[in-house]
Design a protein around this motif. Structure first.
Motif, short mmCIF file in Angstrom:
data_model
loop_
_atom_site.label_atom_id
_atom_site.label_comp_id
_atom_site.label_asym_id
_atom_site.label_seq_id
_atom_site.Cartn_x
_atom_site.Cartn_y
_atom_site.Cartn_z
N VAL A 181 0.85 -1.19 0.00
CA VAL A 181 0.00 0.00 0.00
C VAL A 181 0.89 1.24 0.00
CG1 VAL A 181 -1.93 -1.15 1.18
CG2 VAL A 181 -0.18 0.04 2.53
N ASP A 182 0.30 2.37 -0.37
CA ASP A 182 1.02 3.63 -0.36
C ASP A 182 1.24 4.11 1.07
OD1 ASP A 182 1.05 3.74 -3.15
OD2 ASP A 182 -0.82 4.90 -3.25
N THR A 183 2.36 4.82 1.27
CA THR A 183 2.60 5.43 2.57
C THR A 183 1.87 6.77 2.63
OG1 THR A 183 4.62 6.48 1.75
CG2 THR A 183 4.86 4.34 2.84
N VAL A 184 1.65 7.23 3.84
CA VAL A 184 0.97 8.51 4.04
C VAL A 184 2.00 9.63 3.96
CG1 VAL A 184 -0.38 9.88 5.67
CG2 VAL A 184 -0.83 7.43 5.43
N SER A 185 1.76 10.59 3.10
CA SER A 185 2.66 11.71 2.92
C SER A 185 2.83 12.47 4.24
CB SER A 185 2.11 12.65 1.84
OG SER A 185 2.97 13.74 1.65
N GLY A 186 4.05 12.76 4.59
CA GLY A 186 4.33 13.48 5.83
C GLY A 186 4.53 12.56 7.02
N ALA A 187 4.18 11.28 6.85
CA ALA A 187 4.35 10.30 7.92
C ALA A 187 4.87 8.99 7.33
CB ALA A 187 3.02 10.08 8.65
N THR A 188 5.85 9.13 6.45
CA THR A 188 6.38 7.98 5.73
C THR A 188 7.02 6.96 6.67
OG1 THR A 188 6.77 9.38 3.82
CG2 THR A 188 7.91 7.26 3.86
N TYR A 189 7.82 7.42 7.64
CA TYR A 189 8.48 6.49 8.56
C TYR A 189 7.45 5.71 9.38
CZ TYR A 189 13.10 8.48 7.66
OH TYR A 189 14.27 8.88 7.08
N THR A 190 6.40 6.39 9.80
CA THR A 190 5.35 5.72 10.57
C THR A 190 4.63 4.71 9.70
OG1 THR A 190 5.07 7.69 11.94
CG2 THR A 190 3.28 6.07 11.98
N SER A 191 4.30 5.10 8.47
CA SER A 191 3.64 4.18 7.54
C SER A 191 4.51 2.95 7.30
CB SER A 191 3.37 4.86 6.20
OG SER A 191 2.51 5.96 6.35
N ASP A 192 5.80 3.19 7.03
CA ASP A 192 6.72 2.07 6.78
C ASP A 192 6.86 1.17 8.01
OD1 ASP A 192 7.25 2.78 4.14
OD2 ASP A 192 9.08 3.90 4.63
N GLY A 193 6.85 1.77 9.21
CA GLY A 193 6.94 0.98 10.44
C GLY A 193 5.72 0.10 10.64
N ILE A 194 4.56 0.62 10.31
CA ILE A 194 3.32 -0.17 10.41
C ILE A 194 3.36 -1.32 9.41
CG2 ILE A 194 0.81 -0.14 10.06
CD1 ILE A 194 0.92 2.82 11.13
N ILE A 195 3.77 -1.03 8.19
CA ILE A 195 3.86 -2.06 7.16
C ILE A 195 4.87 -3.13 7.59
CG2 ILE A 195 4.65 -2.50 4.79
CD1 ILE A 195 3.42 0.34 4.11
N GLU A 196 6.01 -2.71 8.11
CA GLU A 196 7.02 -3.65 8.58
C GLU A 196 6.48 -4.52 9.72
OE1 GLU A 196 11.32 -3.52 10.95
OE2 GLU A 196 10.65 -1.73 9.89
N ALA A 197 5.74 -3.91 10.63
CA ALA A 197 5.16 -4.66 11.74
C ALA A 197 4.12 -5.68 11.27
CB ALA A 197 4.53 -3.69 12.76
N VAL A 198 3.29 -5.30 10.31
CA VAL A 198 2.30 -6.23 9.77
C VAL A 198 3.00 -7.39 9.05
CG1 VAL A 198 0.40 -6.52 8.13
CG2 VAL A 198 0.46 -4.52 9.63
N ASN A 199 4.03 -7.07 8.27
CA ASN A 199 4.79 -8.13 7.61
C ASN A 199 5.42 -9.09 8.62
OD1 ASN A 199 4.30 -7.53 4.89
ND2 ASN A 199 5.91 -6.00 4.83
N ALA A 200 5.96 -8.55 9.72
CA ALA A 200 6.54 -9.39 10.76
C ALA A 200 5.48 -10.31 11.37
CB ALA A 200 7.20 -8.54 11.84
N ALA A 201 4.29 -9.77 11.61
CA ALA A 201 3.20 -10.57 12.16
C ALA A 201 2.82 -11.69 11.20
CB ALA A 201 2.00 -9.69 12.47
N LEU A 202 2.68 -11.35 9.92
CA LEU A 202 2.29 -12.34 8.92
C LEU A 202 3.35 -13.43 8.77
CD1 LEU A 202 0.74 -9.98 6.22
CD2 LEU A 202 -0.48 -11.43 7.86
N GLU A 203 4.63 -13.04 8.84
CA GLU A 203 5.71 -14.02 8.75
C GLU A 203 5.70 -14.98 9.93
OE1 GLU A 203 9.36 -11.84 8.23
OE2 GLU A 203 8.73 -11.08 6.28
N SER A 204 5.24 -14.52 11.08
CA SER A 204 5.20 -15.39 12.26
C SER A 204 4.16 -16.50 12.11
CB SER A 204 4.93 -14.58 13.52
OG SER A 204 3.57 -14.16 13.58
N ALA A 205 3.21 -16.31 11.20
CA ALA A 205 2.16 -17.31 10.97
C ALA A 205 2.64 -18.42 10.05
CB ALA A 205 0.91 -16.66 10.39
N GLU A 206 3.72 -18.20 9.33
CA GLU A 206 4.18 -19.19 8.34
C GLU A 206 4.90 -20.33 8.99
OE1 GLU A 206 6.45 -16.88 5.57
OE2 GLU A 206 4.67 -16.00 4.72
#
Length: 117
Positions: free
Chosen positions: A92-117
């Motif tokens: 998904v696209d990051t939110v302009s002005g809050a790119t680091y926060t958006s990327d951190g959320i995406i990274e956290a979701v990916n980490a959660a999904l990887e834990s299910a594998e």
């Protein structure tokens, strides 16, 4: 008669152990929601999210904790999880002005999904 009884008991025990040791069903199948937790790095520190899966579908993403700047990160904390659920993907696209926060959320979701594998 005694031999027959020993054979039957042995067979019964073997069958009961075989039934108990069957492979586990994958966590995301069977109709029950699966709740996973992941951590990613935002601008101010760790971002922890909770991801709910039903089968292969992301039904919920909730930011549990973060150390991001209030006001600046708020749009990303609201919009990024909703975009992930809508897309059923972290692509998904990051939110302009809050790119680091958006990327951190995406990274956290990916980490959660990887834990299910």
């Amino acid at each position: 008669m005694k031999k027959l009884m020993v054979i039957l008991l042995t067979l019964a025990m073997a069958l009961s152990l075989a039934a108990c040791s069957g492979g586990e069903e994958p966590a995301a199948e069977g109709g029950e929601p699966v709740v996973l937790t992941g951590v990613g790095e935002g601008f101010g520190g760790d971002i922890t999210v909770e991801v709910t899966l039903e089968g292969d579908t992301i039904t919920s993403v909730e930011v549990l904790s973060h150390e991001e700047s209030a006001g600046i990160s708020d749009p990303a904390i609201e919009e990024t999880p909703a975009a992930i659920v809508a897309a059923n993907s972290t692509e998904v696209d990051t939110v302009s002005g809050a790119t680091y926060t958006s990327d951190g959320i995406i990274e956290a979701v990916n980490a959660a999904l990887e834990s299910a594998e």
